[in-house]
Design a protein around this motif. Structure first.
Motif, PDB file in Angstrom:
ATOM      1  N   PHE A   1     -13.959   0.975   6.588  1.00 12.36           N
ATOM      2  CA  PHE A   1     -12.915   0.614   5.472  1.00 12.36           C
ATOM      3  C   PHE A   1     -12.422   1.903   4.679  1.00 12.36           C
ATOM      4  N   ASN A   2     -13.041   2.954   4.765  1.00 14.58           N
ATOM      5  CA  ASN A   2     -12.757   4.102   4.002  1.00 14.58           C
ATOM      6  C   ASN A   2     -11.126   4.494   4.476  1.00 14.58           C
ATOM      7  N   GLY A   3     -10.157   4.417   3.943  1.00 14.15           N
ATOM      8  CA  GLY A   3      -8.963   4.717   4.013  1.00 14.15           C
ATOM      9  C   GLY A   3      -8.147   3.824   4.882  1.00 14.15           C
ATOM     10  N   ALA A   4      -8.834   2.674   5.457  1.00 12.37           N
ATOM     11  CA  ALA A   4      -8.118   1.622   6.062  1.00 12.37           C
ATOM     12  C   ALA A   4      -6.810   1.021   5.808  1.00 12.37           C
ATOM     13  N   PHE A   5      -6.902   1.018   4.365  1.00 13.07           N
ATOM     14  CA  PHE A   5      -5.715   0.155   3.810  1.00 13.07           C
ATOM     15  C   PHE A   5      -4.981   1.177   2.748  1.00 13.07           C
ATOM     16  N   ASP A   6      -5.108   2.560   2.791  1.00 17.03           N
ATOM     17  CA  ASP A   6      -4.553   3.348   1.766  1.00 17.03           C
ATOM     18  C   ASP A   6      -3.104   3.314   2.114  1.00 17.03           C
ATOM     19  N   ASP A   7      -2.514   3.213   3.419  1.00 15.10           N
ATOM     20  CA  ASP A   7      -1.081   3.376   3.611  1.00 15.10           C
ATOM     21  C   ASP A   7      -0.600   2.145   2.750  1.00 15.10           C
ATOM     22  N   LEU A   8      -1.287   1.125   3.070  1.00 13.10           N
ATOM     23  CA  LEU A   8      -0.775  -0.342   2.635  1.00 13.10           C
ATOM     24  C   LEU A   8      -0.752  -0.015   1.059  1.00 13.10           C
ATOM     25  N   PHE A   9      -1.652   0.432   0.403  1.00 12.65           N
ATOM     26  CA  PHE A   9      -1.859   0.450  -0.961  1.00 12.65           C
ATOM     27  C   PHE A   9      -0.440   1.447  -1.589  1.00 12.65           C
ATOM     28  N   ASP A  10      -0.214   2.328  -0.714  1.00  9.84           N
ATOM     29  CA  ASP A  10       0.731   3.499  -1.074  1.00  9.84           C
ATOM     30  C   ASP A  10       2.042   2.768  -1.004  1.00  9.84           C
ATOM     31  N   GLU A  11       2.358   1.794  -0.120  1.00 10.27           N
ATOM     32  CA  GLU A  11       3.549   1.004  -0.018  1.00 10.27           C
ATOM     33  C   GLU A  11       3.771  -0.008  -1.021  1.00 10.27           C
ATOM     34  N   TYR A  12       2.732  -0.639  -1.425  1.00 11.45           N
ATOM     35  CA  TYR A  12       2.746  -1.959  -2.102  1.00 11.45           C
ATOM     36  C   TYR A  12       2.411  -1.754  -3.602  1.00 11.45           C
ATOM     37  N   THR A  13       1.631  -0.523  -4.090  1.00 11.00           N
ATOM     38  CA  THR A  13       1.107  -0.427  -5.264  1.00 11.00           C
ATOM     39  C   THR A  13       1.200   0.834  -5.997  1.00 11.00           C
ATOM     40  N   GLU A  14       1.254   0.815  -7.427  1.00 12.43           N
ATOM     41  CA  GLU A  14       1.241   2.086  -7.915  1.00 12.43           C
ATOM     42  C   GLU A  14       0.052   2.775  -8.336  1.00 12.43           C
ATOM     43  N   GLU A  15      -1.039   1.907  -8.491  1.00  8.24           N
ATOM     44  CA  GLU A  15      -2.393   2.611  -8.614  1.00  8.24           C
ATOM     45  C   GLU A  15      -3.558   1.510  -8.012  1.00  8.24           C
ATOM     46  N   ARG A  16      -4.504   2.098  -7.543  1.00  4.21           N
ATOM     47  CA  ARG A  16      -5.571   1.398  -7.003  1.00  4.21           C
ATOM     48  C   ARG A  16      -6.832   1.964  -7.578  1.00  4.21           C
ATOM     49  N   LYS A  17      -7.769   1.171  -7.625  1.00  7.67           N
ATOM     50  CA  LYS A  17      -9.293   1.626  -7.823  1.00  7.67           C
ATOM     51  C   LYS A  17     -10.338   0.698  -7.230  1.00  7.67           C
ATOM     52  N   LEU A  18     -10.990   1.222  -6.319  1.00  4.11           N
ATOM     53  CA  LEU A  18     -11.892   0.586  -5.839  1.00  4.11           C
ATOM     54  C   LEU A  18     -13.246   0.366  -6.754  1.00  4.11           C
ATOM     55  N   LEU A  19     -13.376  -1.036  -7.233  1.00  6.64           N
ATOM     56  CA  LEU A  19     -14.409  -1.421  -7.918  1.00  6.64           C
ATOM     57  C   LEU A  19     -15.955  -1.675  -7.529  1.00  6.64           C
ATOM     58  N   LYS A  20     -15.682  -2.195  -6.491  1.00  6.39           N
ATOM     59  CA  LYS A  20     -17.280  -2.874  -5.766  1.00  6.39           C
ATOM     60  C   LYS A  20     -17.014  -2.815  -4.401  1.00  6.39           C
ATOM     61  N   ILE A  21     -18.371  -2.545  -3.786  1.00  5.61           N
ATOM     62  CA  ILE A  21     -18.199  -3.113  -2.453  1.00  5.61           C
ATOM     63  C   ILE A  21     -19.875  -3.729  -2.038  1.00  5.61           C
TER      64      ILE A  21
ATOM     65  N   ILE B   1      -5.734  -3.294  -8.835  1.00 10.87           N
ATOM     66  CA  ILE B   1      -4.774  -2.518  -8.252  1.00 10.87           C
ATOM     67  C   ILE B   1      -3.291  -2.900  -9.571  1.00 10.87           C
ATOM     68  N   TYR B   2      -2.465  -2.094  -9.166  1.00  5.50           N
ATOM     69  CA  TYR B   2      -1.140  -2.216  -9.979  1.00  5.50           C
ATOM     70  C   TYR B   2      -0.150  -2.296  -9.177  1.00  5.50           C
ATOM     71  N   LEU B   3       0.563  -3.472  -9.044  1.00  2.00           N
ATOM     72  CA  LEU B   3       1.747  -3.605  -8.032  1.00  2.00           C
ATOM     73  C   LEU B   3       3.112  -3.121  -8.325  1.00  2.00           C
ATOM     74  N   LYS B   4       3.653  -2.772  -7.299  1.00  2.00           N
ATOM     75  CA  LYS B   4       5.034  -2.149  -7.392  1.00  2.00           C
ATOM     76  C   LYS B   4       6.169  -2.982  -8.009  1.00  2.00           C
ATOM     77  N   LYS B   5       6.742  -2.998  -8.661  1.00  2.00           N
ATOM     78  CA  LYS B   5       7.994  -3.735  -9.349  1.00  2.00           C
ATOM     79  C   LYS B   5       8.676  -4.407  -8.083  1.00  2.00           C
ATOM     80  N   ASN B   6       8.721  -6.022  -8.226  1.00  2.00           N
ATOM     81  CA  ASN B   6       9.487  -6.765  -7.279  1.00  2.00           C
ATOM     82  C   ASN B   6       8.694  -6.710  -5.912  1.00  2.00           C
TER      83      ASN B   6
END
Length: 228
Positions: free
Chosen positions: A157-177, A192-197
């Protein structure tokens, strides 16, 4: 303009008609306050017991005020009784506390014989309260979300969703595993902080393609932990 219906020359002595008028007015105004509380709740999550309390409370306060009169010792005794009730039955939020004080103020005015003042208080504050509630005054439309993704143990899971986070969110932080399902899966919790619209459904669908269609939860930060 606002005059009491009690005869001020006979302190502590009230006529039957005046007492009944005050109690009846308090009940009617309490009913109005209760209706304002009910119809201002756009989510229809109001408490039935609390709505009934708002009907009765002004009349109870009015009776207490008439019983206390100018007796200081009685006044302190009743204040102690109200304090006990307050600590045994704490309202759910600040809106409920406001409704309680609103009802008590109306009951106080009615108990002192100021019926016109009680009516004006109910109408003015009630209308303002109703308009503020139905207009969602002060409500922020936040884009902060809690995202929980379940992934199989064989997925790095390390980096598995990074491109999706870059596309849909402005900020993200991994809190817990944490591990789940007897250690055969991992549960990742992100702030996470979603992008507008942005399209939340497409965001979730894209994650499903990565995590093998396992559980995904997207919720607001205020969601009770038991529902996540």
């Amino acid at each position: 303009m606002f005059q009491t219906i009690f005869d001020q020359t006979t302190t502590g002595t009230y006529t039957d008609k005046a007492v009944l008028t005050c109690v009846a007015a308090a009940l009617v105004l309490g009913f109005v306050i209760s209706l304002i509380y009910i119809f201002s709740d756009r989510k229809r999550k109001f408490s039935t017991n609390f709505a009934i309390t708002l009907v009765i409370l002004p009349a109870v306060v009015a009776v207490v005020i008439m019983l206390v009169g100018s007796n200081v010792a009685r006044a302190f005794s009743m204040a102690g009784a109200f304090a006990l009730i307050r600590f045994r039955s704490v309202p759910g939020d600040s809106k409920d506390i406001t409704s309680v004080f609103f009802s008590m103020a109306v009951g106080l005015a009615a108990g002192l014989g100021y019926i016109k003042l009680a009516v004006v208080i109910t109408l003015v504050i009630g209308i303002i309260y109703f308009l503020l509630m139905i207009s969602n005054y002060g409500v922020l439309k936040t884009r902060d979300k809690i995202l929980k993704i379940t992934v199989p143990e064989n997925l790095n899971f390390n980096g598995a969703f990074d491109d999706l986070f870059d596309e849909y969110t402005e900020e993200r932080k991994l809190l817990k595993i944490k591990t789940t399902n007897l250690g055969s899966m991992y549960e990742l919790t992100y702030d996470i902080y979603l992008k507008k619209n942005m399209d939340e459904k497409k965001f979730i669908d894209d994650i499903r393609c990565r995590n093998g269609n396992l559980n995904i939860i997207l919720a607001s930060p205020e969601t009770p932990s038991g529902l996540l």
